[in-house]
Design a protein around this motif. Structure first.
Motif, mmCIF file in Angstrom:
data_model
loop_
_atom_site.group_PDB
_atom_site.id
_atom_site.type_symbol
_atom_site.label_atom_id
_atom_site.label_comp_id
_atom_site.label_asym_id
_atom_site.label_seq_id
_atom_site.Cartn_x
_atom_site.Cartn_y
_atom_site.Cartn_z
ATOM 1 N N ALA A 154 -4.042 -0.919 5.580
ATOM 2 C CA ALA A 154 -5.008 -1.352 4.582
ATOM 3 C C ALA A 154 -5.080 -0.394 3.401
ATOM 4 C CB ALA A 154 -6.394 -1.495 5.220
ATOM 5 N N LEU A 155 -4.721 0.865 3.621
ATOM 6 C CA LEU A 155 -4.775 1.874 2.566
ATOM 7 C C LEU A 155 -3.445 2.034 1.844
ATOM 8 C CD1 LEU A 155 -6.796 4.651 4.462
ATOM 9 C CD2 LEU A 155 -7.648 3.078 2.709
ATOM 10 N N ALA A 156 -2.505 1.147 2.092
ATOM 11 C CA ALA A 156 -1.174 1.258 1.474
ATOM 12 C C ALA A 156 -1.271 1.197 -0.047
ATOM 13 C CB ALA A 156 -0.259 0.147 1.982
ATOM 14 N N PRO A 157 -0.605 2.122 -0.771
ATOM 15 C CA PRO A 157 -0.653 2.126 -2.241
ATOM 16 C C PRO A 157 0.310 1.111 -2.842
ATOM 17 C CG PRO A 157 0.706 3.933 -1.490
ATOM 18 C CD PRO A 157 0.193 3.254 -0.241
ATOM 19 N N GLY A 158 0.151 -0.116 -2.487
ATOM 20 C CA GLY A 158 1.050 -1.161 -2.975
ATOM 21 C C GLY A 158 0.798 -2.459 -2.238
ATOM 22 N N GLU A 159 1.672 -3.406 -2.463
ATOM 23 C CA GLU A 159 1.540 -4.724 -1.841
ATOM 24 C C GLU A 159 2.808 -5.069 -1.086
ATOM 25 O OE1 GLU A 159 0.865 -7.021 -5.323
ATOM 26 O OE2 GLU A 159 -1.313 -6.782 -5.270
ATOM 27 N N CYS A 160 2.645 -5.727 0.030
ATOM 28 C CA CYS A 160 3.789 -6.093 0.861
ATOM 29 C C CYS A 160 4.580 -7.215 0.198
ATOM 30 C CB CYS A 160 3.306 -6.530 2.246
ATOM 31 S SG CYS A 160 4.613 -7.128 3.329
ATOM 32 N N VAL A 161 5.874 -6.971 -0.021
ATOM 33 C CA VAL A 161 6.739 -8.023 -0.551
ATOM 34 C C VAL A 161 7.492 -8.727 0.572
ATOM 35 C CG1 VAL A 161 6.998 -7.041 -2.837
ATOM 36 C CG2 VAL A 161 8.553 -6.322 -1.026
ATOM 37 N N THR A 162 7.691 -8.042 1.681
ATOM 38 C CA THR A 162 8.307 -8.684 2.844
ATOM 39 C C THR A 162 8.090 -7.813 4.068
ATOM 40 O OG1 THR A 162 10.326 -9.711 3.713
ATOM 41 C CG2 THR A 162 10.580 -7.606 2.590
ATOM 42 N N LEU A 209 2.480 10.254 9.445
ATOM 43 C CA LEU A 209 3.127 11.286 10.264
ATOM 44 C C LEU A 209 2.099 12.190 10.927
ATOM 45 C CD1 LEU A 209 6.119 12.290 7.921
ATOM 46 C CD2 LEU A 209 6.122 10.692 9.847
ATOM 47 N N ASP A 210 1.015 12.491 10.216
ATOM 48 C CA ASP A 210 -0.014 13.363 10.782
ATOM 49 C C ASP A 210 -0.693 12.730 11.986
ATOM 50 O OD1 ASP A 210 0.528 15.303 8.931
ATOM 51 O OD2 ASP A 210 -1.133 14.784 7.576
ATOM 52 N N ARG A 211 -0.752 11.401 11.987
ATOM 53 C CA ARG A 211 -1.384 10.731 13.124
ATOM 54 C C ARG A 211 -0.556 10.874 14.393
ATOM 55 N NH1 ARG A 211 -4.759 5.593 11.048
ATOM 56 N NH2 ARG A 211 -5.100 6.222 8.881
ATOM 57 N N PHE A 212 0.761 11.138 14.213
ATOM 58 C CA PHE A 212 1.641 11.322 15.372
ATOM 59 C C PHE A 212 2.117 12.769 15.492
ATOM 60 C CE2 PHE A 212 1.879 6.828 14.377
ATOM 61 C CZ PHE A 212 1.861 6.227 15.621
ATOM 62 N N ASP A 213 1.497 13.653 14.684
ATOM 63 C CA ASP A 213 1.826 15.081 14.727
ATOM 64 C C ASP A 213 3.320 15.308 14.515
ATOM 65 O OD1 ASP A 213 1.313 17.780 14.906
ATOM 66 O OD2 ASP A 213 1.511 17.847 17.093
ATOM 67 N N VAL A 214 3.845 14.691 13.433
ATOM 68 C CA VAL A 214 5.257 14.807 13.088
ATOM 69 C C VAL A 214 5.387 15.645 11.827
ATOM 70 C CG1 VAL A 214 7.340 13.513 12.465
ATOM 71 C CG2 VAL A 214 5.725 12.563 14.116
ATOM 72 N N SER A 215 6.420 16.481 11.770
ATOM 73 C CA SER A 215 6.636 17.339 10.610
ATOM 74 C C SER A 215 6.896 16.504 9.360
ATOM 75 C CB SER A 215 7.826 18.271 10.851
ATOM 76 O OG SER A 215 9.007 17.517 11.114
ATOM 77 N N HIS A 216 6.549 17.057 8.212
ATOM 78 C CA HIS A 216 6.643 16.341 6.943
ATOM 79 C C HIS A 216 8.054 16.424 6.364
ATOM 80 C CE1 HIS A 216 2.056 17.173 6.281
ATOM 81 N NE2 HIS A 216 2.308 16.421 7.347
ATOM 82 N N PRO A 217 8.429 15.458 5.534
ATOM 83 C CA PRO A 217 9.720 15.544 4.835
ATOM 84 C C PRO A 217 9.682 16.614 3.753
ATOM 85 C CG PRO A 217 8.495 13.647 4.059
ATOM 86 C CD PRO A 217 7.707 14.216 5.220
ATOM 87 N N THR A 229 3.837 9.882 -5.712
ATOM 88 C CA THR A 229 2.905 10.813 -5.060
ATOM 89 C C THR A 229 2.031 10.086 -4.043
ATOM 90 O OG1 THR A 229 2.857 12.214 -7.044
ATOM 91 C CG2 THR A 229 1.050 12.463 -5.474
ATOM 92 N N ALA A 230 1.560 8.887 -4.429
ATOM 93 C CA ALA A 230 0.727 8.100 -3.518
ATOM 94 C C ALA A 230 1.541 7.646 -2.303
ATOM 95 C CB ALA A 230 0.147 6.895 -4.253
ATOM 96 N N GLU A 231 2.800 7.253 -2.513
ATOM 97 C CA GLU A 231 3.659 6.831 -1.403
ATOM 98 C C GLU A 231 3.883 7.974 -0.418
ATOM 99 O OE1 GLU A 231 7.167 5.510 -3.303
ATOM 100 O OE2 GLU A 231 6.332 3.578 -3.955
ATOM 101 N N ARG A 232 4.143 9.160 -0.951
ATOM 102 C CA ARG A 232 4.375 10.307 -0.078
ATOM 103 C C ARG A 232 3.107 10.656 0.709
ATOM 104 N NH1 ARG A 232 7.604 14.733 0.780
ATOM 105 N NH2 ARG A 232 6.505 16.660 1.318
ATOM 106 N N ALA A 233 1.964 10.600 0.044
ATOM 107 C CA ALA A 233 0.704 10.887 0.728
ATOM 108 C C ALA A 233 0.455 9.874 1.839
ATOM 109 C CB ALA A 233 -0.448 10.877 -0.274
#
Length: 434
Positions: free
Chosen positions: A127-135, A66-74, A56-60
């Motif tokens: 910075a608000l990513a719900p996770g940590e970068c692995v690569t 997408l909203d920042r570029f005015d793109v339709s949602h999946p 749910t957090a990933e989708r949000a």
């Protein structure tokens, strides 16, 4: 059967998942990548915990971008998405443990592997990513006019000691990487397609390179887990060895040994439970890495090491360490189980000896009881006979005067008869009670 527009339609009900399962085989299509172009790739591992909440957090987070570029949602519950954001193309995929974002853009700039493509990802959004970068990786796709030109660029872009470069797909493309993180914090991947190679084939190679990097990084998490367990396993092995040594001594206390064994067994089982998922995932990721390299059908480029050789020298030893740690943990668990069985056998033997001693003691007590009973029976015969003789003498007293028989002779004659009668009577009573 019904004929509809030249098609034969069967009269049977479809399984509710029929179309979903069939479409799953065609999900996550390869991107179309032109020459020249560049791409930015990032894989983020979501925090451990509730998987539905993580999705749910990933989708949000995706929808925020997408909203920042005015793109339709999946679609709801979608696990992949592709669409245009500005002059770039975004490809998003959600996996079991991580989520990936890839930005594709046509053309290249004058500064190879600049972070221009990454600028599409707003800093506050990252910075608000719900996770940590692995690569994260920067991918540059440009034509390779000749081997000398490719060699020159590879020497300039990558660290020679770690460089892996090879011809793939029957020399249709040349790929290169050094699997190092550059000063900007990204991996570098280069693809040099031949002029006749199409965008779909280039897209498949780029996708597989991203997968190799991602699954390699995820698999390496198992190495961290294995190293973290090493000291704990060494301590547990030492304790287990001491317990086995104590069990071999004659004066060992089974209760104390059992307490120690339960503590070590619990520690080993806890380590196994905590690491089981990570080790299983590492094995799966390792297989994917090797499979993705195999499908590239590598050939050597000017004597340099291939991606497969790089993994054999650098990646495979790490995976062998993980596998060895997993086997070591399983063997420790088996040793603890065998120690428990030995301790149980030892306790059973001691208990059998105690039971045997108890039975022997009971036999002795029964024998003594029998002797005592016989003694009591004898005394009882004497006591009863004594009173019976006295009573008999009172009964036979008149004979002393009538016939002149002495009391002593009467007692001598009556006593044997009374003794025999009393003994027979008591013997019959005991026999009936038994």
């Amino acid at each position: 059967m019904t004929l509809t527009k030249g098609l034969v339609m069967p009269f049977f009900g479809d399984h509710p998942l029929r179309y979903a399962l069939a479409n799953e085989l065609h999900a996550r299509p390869f991107p179309l990548v032109n020459t020249p172009s560049q791409a930015a790739y990032i894989a983020m591992k979501h925090a451990a915990g509730d998987a539905p909440r993580a999705r749910t957090a990933e989708r949000a987070h995706l929808i925020d971008l997408l909203d920042r570029f005015d793109v339709s949602h999946p679609k709801p519950n979608a696990t992949h998405f592709s669409g245009s954001i500005g002059r770039y193309t975004l490809k998003w995929e959600s996996h079991t443990e991580f989520v990936t974002y890839t930005i594709f853009g046509d053309g290249t700039d004058d500064h190879p592997f600049s972070a221009e493509a990454f600028a599409v990802f707003p800093e506050d959004w990252l910075a608000l990513a719900p996770g940590e970068c692995v690569t994260s990786a920067l991918i540059r796709v440009e034509p390779g006019p000749d081997d000398a030109s490719i060699t020159k660029k590879a020497a300039k872009w990558f660290v020679p000691e770690s460089l892996a470069i090879s011809r793939v797909l029957d020399d249709a493309l040349v790929i290169a990487a050094d699997f190092r993180i550059d000063s900007a914090g990204h991996m570098r991947l280069a693809v040099f397609p031949r002029p006749e190679v199409g965008s779909q084939r280039i897209g498949r190679v780029v996708q597989r390179l991203c997968e190799i990097e991602t699954y390699k990084s995820m698999a390496m998490l198992g190495l961290t887990e294995a190293r973290g367990l090493s000291s704990q396993m060494t301590l547990a092995e030492s304790k287990l060895s001491n317990i086995l040594a104590d069990m071999a001594t004659a004066d060992s206390d089974p209760a104390n040994v059992l307490t120690q064994l339960l503590a070590v067994s619990g520690q080993v089982e806890n380590m196994g439970a905590q690491s089981a998922y990570r080790f299983a995932a590492t094995g799966a990721y390792e297989q994917i890495v090797n499979q993705r390299i195999d499908v590239l059908r590598e050939d050597r480029f000017e004597g340099r090491q291939t991606f497969g050789e790089f993994m054999m020298r650098r990646f495979d030893p790490a995976m062998r360490t993980v596998n060895a740690t997993e086997r070591r943990l399983q063997e420790m668990s088996a040793r603890a189980l065998r120690a428990g069985e030995l301790l149980r056998t030892q306790v059973d033997v001691e208990r059998s000896a105690q039971n045997q001693a108890l039975l022997t003691s009971m036999d002795k007590r029964a024998d003594l009881q029998l002797r005592l009973q016989k003694t009591v029976e004898g005394l009882s015969v004497v006591a009863v006979s004594y009173y019976a003789v006295n009573i008999s003498l009172y009964v036979l007293g008149p004979l002393e005067k009538a016939y002149g028989i002495s009391k002593i002779f009467l007692a001598a004659g009556v006593t044997p008869v009374v003794l025999i009668f009393v003994w027979l009577l008591l013997h019959r009573v005991h026999k009936q009670s038994d």
